[in-house]
Write a protein that holds these residues in place. Structure first.
Motif, PDB file in Angstrom:
ATOM      1  N   ASN A 186       0.802  -1.232   0.000  1.00 11.64           N
ATOM      2  CA  ASN A 186       0.000   0.000   0.000  1.00 11.64           C
ATOM      3  C   ASN A 186       0.829   1.273   0.000  1.00 11.64           C
ATOM      4  O   ASN A 186       0.348   2.330   0.399  1.00 11.64           O
ATOM      5  CB  ASN A 186      -0.929   0.011   1.223  1.00 11.64           C
ATOM      6  CG  ASN A 186      -1.950  -1.108   1.173  1.00 11.64           C
ATOM      7  OD1 ASN A 186      -2.410  -1.483   0.092  1.00 11.64           O
ATOM      8  ND2 ASN A 186      -2.296  -1.666   2.307  1.00 11.64           N
ATOM      9  N   GLY A 187       2.084   1.171  -0.419  1.00 15.01           N
ATOM     10  CA  GLY A 187       2.900   2.373  -0.521  1.00 15.01           C
ATOM     11  C   GLY A 187       3.987   2.451   0.537  1.00 15.01           C
ATOM     12  O   GLY A 187       3.842   1.920   1.641  1.00 15.01           O
ATOM     13  N   LEU A 188       5.069   3.157   0.186  1.00 13.32           N
ATOM     14  CA  LEU A 188       6.223   3.249   1.085  1.00 13.32           C
ATOM     15  C   LEU A 188       5.876   3.981   2.378  1.00 13.32           C
ATOM     16  O   LEU A 188       6.359   3.632   3.453  1.00 13.32           O
ATOM     17  CB  LEU A 188       7.383   3.968   0.394  1.00 13.32           C
ATOM     18  CG  LEU A 188       7.836   3.449  -0.977  1.00 13.32           C
ATOM     19  CD1 LEU A 188       9.101   4.163  -1.413  1.00 13.32           C
ATOM     20  CD2 LEU A 188       8.064   1.949  -0.940  1.00 13.32           C
ATOM     21  N   ALA A 189       5.038   5.011   2.265  1.00  8.58           N
ATOM     22  CA  ALA A 189       4.734   5.829   3.451  1.00  8.58           C
ATOM     23  C   ALA A 189       3.937   5.051   4.498  1.00  8.58           C
ATOM     24  O   ALA A 189       3.902   5.436   5.670  1.00  8.58           O
ATOM     25  CB  ALA A 189       3.979   7.094   3.043  1.00  8.58           C
ATOM     26  N   SER A 218      12.118  21.671  -5.486  1.00  7.52           N
ATOM     27  CA  SER A 218      10.991  20.953  -6.103  1.00  7.52           C
ATOM     28  C   SER A 218      11.267  19.458  -6.149  1.00  7.52           C
ATOM     29  O   SER A 218      12.419  19.022  -6.166  1.00  7.52           O
ATOM     30  CB  SER A 218      10.718  21.469  -7.532  1.00  7.52           C
ATOM     31  OG  SER A 218      11.635  20.924  -8.456  1.00  7.52           O
ATOM     32  N   ILE A 219      10.159  18.699  -6.105  1.00 12.05           N
ATOM     33  CA  ILE A 219      10.219  17.234  -6.272  1.00 12.05           C
ATOM     34  C   ILE A 219       9.150  16.875  -7.296  1.00 12.05           C
ATOM     35  O   ILE A 219       7.999  17.297  -7.170  1.00 12.05           O
ATOM     36  CB  ILE A 219       9.898  16.483  -4.962  1.00 12.05           C
ATOM     37  CG1 ILE A 219      10.871  16.866  -3.841  1.00 12.05           C
ATOM     38  CG2 ILE A 219       9.927  14.983  -5.176  1.00 12.05           C
ATOM     39  CD1 ILE A 219      10.459  16.321  -2.473  1.00 12.05           C
ATOM     40  N   GLU A 220       9.544  16.113  -8.300  1.00 13.65           N
ATOM     41  CA  GLU A 220       8.572  15.649  -9.292  1.00 13.65           C
ATOM     42  C   GLU A 220       8.717  14.150  -9.478  1.00 13.65           C
ATOM     43  O   GLU A 220       9.837  13.642  -9.547  1.00 13.65           O
ATOM     44  CB  GLU A 220       8.803  16.353 -10.632  1.00 13.65           C
ATOM     45  CG  GLU A 220       8.452  17.836 -10.632  1.00 13.65           C
ATOM     46  CD  GLU A 220       8.706  18.453 -12.004  1.00 13.65           C
ATOM     47  OE1 GLU A 220       7.723  18.776 -12.677  1.00 13.65           O
ATOM     48  OE2 GLU A 220       9.885  18.560 -12.388  1.00 13.65           O
ATOM     49  N   GLU A 221       7.592  13.468  -9.571  1.00 10.34           N
ATOM     50  CA  GLU A 221       7.599  12.020  -9.749  1.00 10.34           C
ATOM     51  C   GLU A 221       7.582  11.692 -11.238  1.00 10.34           C
ATOM     52  O   GLU A 221       6.665  12.081 -11.963  1.00 10.34           O
ATOM     53  CB  GLU A 221       6.366  11.425  -9.055  1.00 10.34           C
ATOM     54  CG  GLU A 221       6.407   9.922  -8.866  1.00 10.34           C
ATOM     55  CD  GLU A 221       7.584   9.438  -8.011  1.00 10.34           C
ATOM     56  OE1 GLU A 221       8.160   8.393  -8.396  1.00 10.34           O
ATOM     57  OE2 GLU A 221       7.934  10.081  -7.012  1.00 10.34           O
ATOM     58  N   LYS A 222       8.619  11.031 -11.731  1.00  7.85           N
ATOM     59  CA  LYS A 222       8.736  10.608 -13.130  1.00  7.85           C
ATOM     60  C   LYS A 222       8.350  11.729 -14.112  1.00  7.85           C
ATOM     61  O   LYS A 222       7.429  11.558 -14.928  1.00  7.85           O
ATOM     62  CB  LYS A 222       7.886   9.355 -13.368  1.00  7.85           C
ATOM     63  CG  LYS A 222       8.363   8.190 -12.534  1.00  7.85           C
ATOM     64  CD  LYS A 222       7.601   6.910 -12.787  1.00  7.85           C
ATOM     65  CE  LYS A 222       8.149   5.791 -11.933  1.00  7.85           C
ATOM     66  NZ  LYS A 222       7.327   4.619 -11.844  1.00  7.85           N
ATOM     67  N   ILE A 242       5.411   8.110  -0.786  1.00  4.58           N
ATOM     68  CA  ILE A 242       6.522   8.752  -0.073  1.00  4.58           C
ATOM     69  C   ILE A 242       6.764  10.156  -0.635  1.00  4.58           C
ATOM     70  O   ILE A 242       7.164  11.073   0.092  1.00  4.58           O
ATOM     71  CB  ILE A 242       7.803   7.881  -0.150  1.00  4.58           C
ATOM     72  CG1 ILE A 242       8.803   8.266   0.956  1.00  4.58           C
ATOM     73  CG2 ILE A 242       8.469   7.970  -1.501  1.00  4.58           C
ATOM     74  CD1 ILE A 242       8.567   7.633   2.272  1.00  4.58           C
ATOM     75  N   THR A 243       6.465  10.349  -1.926  1.00  4.48           N
ATOM     76  CA  THR A 243       6.635  11.681  -2.521  1.00  4.48           C
ATOM     77  C   THR A 243       5.723  12.694  -1.842  1.00  4.48           C
ATOM     78  O   THR A 243       6.112  13.848  -1.632  1.00  4.48           O
ATOM     79  CB  THR A 243       6.363  11.633  -4.046  1.00  4.48           C
ATOM     80  OG1 THR A 243       7.307  10.743  -4.640  1.00  4.48           O
ATOM     81  CG2 THR A 243       6.507  13.000  -4.692  1.00  4.48           C
ATOM     82  N   ASP A 244       4.515  12.282  -1.460  1.00  5.43           N
ATOM     83  CA  ASP A 244       3.595  13.200  -0.766  1.00  5.43           C
ATOM     84  C   ASP A 244       4.137  13.586   0.614  1.00  5.43           C
ATOM     85  O   ASP A 244       3.969  14.716   1.063  1.00  5.43           O
ATOM     86  CB  ASP A 244       2.201  12.568  -0.637  1.00  5.43           C
ATOM     87  CG  ASP A 244       1.500  12.441  -1.993  1.00  5.43           C
ATOM     88  OD1 ASP A 244       1.890  13.185  -2.920  1.00  5.43           O
ATOM     89  OD2 ASP A 244       0.588  11.605  -2.126  1.00  5.43           O
ATOM     90  N   VAL A 245       4.788  12.638   1.284  1.00  8.68           N
ATOM     91  CA  VAL A 245       5.447  12.940   2.568  1.00  8.68           C
ATOM     92  C   VAL A 245       6.538  13.984   2.334  1.00  8.68           C
ATOM     93  O   VAL A 245       6.616  15.008   3.027  1.00  8.68           O
ATOM     94  CB  VAL A 245       6.075  11.661   3.181  1.00  8.68           C
ATOM     95  CG1 VAL A 245       6.917  12.006   4.405  1.00  8.68           C
ATOM     96  CG2 VAL A 245       4.992  10.651   3.553  1.00  8.68           C
ATOM     97  N   ASN A 246       7.366  13.740   1.328  1.00 11.67           N
ATOM     98  CA  ASN A 246       8.485  14.635   1.050  1.00 11.67           C
ATOM     99  C   ASN A 246       8.011  16.029   0.641  1.00 11.67           C
ATOM    100  O   ASN A 246       8.621  17.045   1.016  1.00 11.67           O
ATOM    101  CB  ASN A 246       9.384  14.029  -0.038  1.00 11.67           C
ATOM    102  CG  ASN A 246      10.010  12.716   0.400  1.00 11.67           C
ATOM    103  OD1 ASN A 246      10.147  12.467   1.599  1.00 11.67           O
ATOM    104  ND2 ASN A 246      10.370  11.873  -0.551  1.00 11.67           N
TER     105      ASN A 246
END
Length: 293
Positions: free
Chosen positions: A84-87, A156-160, A197-201
């Protein structure tokens, strides 16, 4: 700081090998894959570690690693019934984490480079928010990508991303303060049904408390999720170990060097494995340390 190794998932990209055994129990040259992320946490100075895996695979990890006291560690185990995801690791591990900060490392990531232990210990000591570790890659559109300003502050952080703003892939090693538990609990599942995990970051980024450490050239970060990358990782470890005579992610040696066990305890561990080259190496390391001591 506590540590979590996330060793769940179904390893579908490695089928049929992983239909019967967890990916993180597969060999990367001379030791199980999970030894590599555990050694990373040990080198960061972390001795209390939670291993999260599937209900089916957890008994095998327990059989391999036990309580961890042979390495001077305290190992705990917890189930993630579905990927269900890393977070979700921080929700599952909330009681384990308690009031402490926490490091998460993915069970299929391998890190190797000079000065890595010292750099991690520095970041643990100075932690304020979240620390991510970036690695330059030639195909950043396949990864979560971090962009930093001149001071190393993450902007900034962007997923793919289709058009990456940098070539810094965010690796599978993350340091967080205690706030990560509450942040993870409040996340809503993404379109693919996972706690990302990107949402956490991104939450830390909005607070101005996210830092990206560039692991840089001369460092190696390997992901072992496909047949090719698993073979390449094994060959990388084999070449390095043959050339240098030093074994990477040898938990007995790391425990000895970090002062978690003494030379006599290390020798006893080596003698138990004495019919293998790995055991011979541990024995030799322990005897050399005993002679110096």
């Amino acid at each position: 700081m506590k540590g979590i190794v996330l060793a769940g998932g179904s390893g579908t990209r490695l089928h049929p090998i992983t239909q019967a055994v967890s990916k993180q129990l597969l060999p990367v040259y001379d030791k199980p894959m999970i030894y590599y992320p555990i050694s990373v946490l040990m080198l960061a100075g972390i001795r209390e570690i939670l291993i999260i895996s599937t209900p089916t695979d957890l008994p095998n990890f327990r059989r391999l690693l036990g309580s961890g006291d042979q390495f001077g560690l305290q190992l705990s185990y917890a189930e993630q019934p579905a990927p269900n995801g890393l977070a979700e690791a921080f929700v599952i591990g909330a009681d384990f984490i308690g009031d402490d900060s926490v490091a998460l490392v993915l069970g299929d990531n391998i890190f190797y480079g000079q000065g890595f232990a010292g750099r991690m210990q520095q970041e643990v000591a100075a932690l304020d928010g979240c620390v991510l570790f970036g690695y330059p890659v030639k195909d950043p559109q396949r990864y979560g990508v971090g962009e930093t300003d001149k001071t190393g502050q993450l902007v900034s952080i962007e997923e793919k991303p289709a058009r990456p703003k940098s070539n810094q892939a965010i690796t599978g090693l993350y340091f967080y303060d205690n706030q990560v538990v509450e942040i993870s609990r409040q996340l809503k599942p993404s379109a693919r049904g996972e706690l990302e995990i990107t949402d956490v970051n991104l939450t830390y980024l909005r607070q101005g408390k996210a830092k990206l450490v560039d692991l840089g050239r001369g460092f190696a970060w390997l992901d072992t999720g496909t047949h090719d990358s698993l073979l390449e990782a094994g060959q990388f470890v084999q070449v390095l170990e043959h050339r240098t005579g030093v074994r990477i992610a040898c938990l007995e040696e790391v425990a000895l060097r970090m002062g978690y066990i003494d030379a006599d305890q290390c020798l006893a561990l080596g003698l138990k494995l004495s019919k293998s080259g790995y055991g011979d190496y541990v024995t030799a390391v322990a005897r050399a340390a005993g002679a110096q001591g």
